[in-house]
Scaffold this motif. Structure first.
Motif, short mmCIF file in Angstrom:
data_model
loop_
_atom_site.label_atom_id
_atom_site.label_comp_id
_atom_site.label_asym_id
_atom_site.label_seq_id
_atom_site.Cartn_x
_atom_site.Cartn_y
_atom_site.Cartn_z
N GLU A 24 50.51 32.59 35.17
CA GLU A 24 50.10 32.89 36.53
C GLU A 24 48.60 32.65 36.67
N ALA A 25 48.15 32.45 37.90
CA ALA A 25 46.74 32.14 38.16
C ALA A 25 45.80 33.21 37.60
N ASP A 26 46.14 34.47 37.79
CA ASP A 26 45.29 35.56 37.29
C ASP A 26 45.89 36.22 36.05
N GLY A 27 46.83 35.53 35.43
CA GLY A 27 47.55 36.11 34.30
C GLY A 27 46.69 36.47 33.12
N LEU A 28 45.75 35.60 32.76
CA LEU A 28 44.91 35.89 31.60
C LEU A 28 44.03 37.11 31.87
N ALA A 29 43.49 37.22 33.06
CA ALA A 29 42.68 38.39 33.41
C ALA A 29 43.52 39.66 33.38
N ARG A 30 44.75 39.59 33.90
CA ARG A 30 45.64 40.76 33.89
C ARG A 30 46.02 41.14 32.46
N LEU A 31 46.26 40.13 31.61
CA LEU A 31 46.57 40.40 30.21
C LEU A 31 45.39 41.06 29.52
N ARG A 32 44.19 40.56 29.78
CA ARG A 32 42.99 41.14 29.18
C ARG A 32 42.83 42.60 29.62
N GLU A 33 43.07 42.90 30.88
CA GLU A 33 43.00 44.28 31.37
C GLU A 33 44.01 45.17 30.67
N ALA A 34 45.22 44.65 30.49
CA ALA A 34 46.27 45.43 29.83
C ALA A 34 45.91 45.71 28.37
N VAL A 35 45.37 44.72 27.69
CA VAL A 35 44.98 44.89 26.28
C VAL A 35 43.81 45.86 26.19
N ASP A 36 42.85 45.77 27.11
CA ASP A 36 41.73 46.70 27.12
C ASP A 36 42.21 48.13 27.33
N LEU A 37 43.14 48.32 28.25
CA LEU A 37 43.69 49.66 28.50
C LEU A 37 44.41 50.19 27.26
N LEU A 38 45.20 49.34 26.63
CA LEU A 38 45.90 49.75 25.41
C LEU A 38 44.90 50.11 24.31
N SER A 39 43.87 49.31 24.17
CA SER A 39 42.85 49.55 23.16
C SER A 39 42.14 50.88 23.40
N ASP A 40 41.76 51.14 24.65
CA ASP A 40 41.10 52.41 24.98
C ASP A 40 42.02 53.60 24.73
#
Length: 43
Positions: free
Chosen positions: A4-20
């Protein structure tokens, strides 16, 4: 997700949330378990 167009940004947000979340959880466990484990010789 990344196709998806914003997929990489959304994935990065999800990984950051999981990491936190994991860092917070592990910090809590560390504060709760260090003393009891030390009593049994685990350092």
């Amino acid at each position: 997700m990344v196709s998806e167009a914003d997929g990489l940004a959304r994935l990065r947000e999800a990984v950051d949330l999981l990491s936190d979340t994991m860092a917070s959880h592990l910090s809590y466990e560390e504060t709760q378990l260090v003393e009891p484990l030390a009593r049994y010789g685990f350092h």
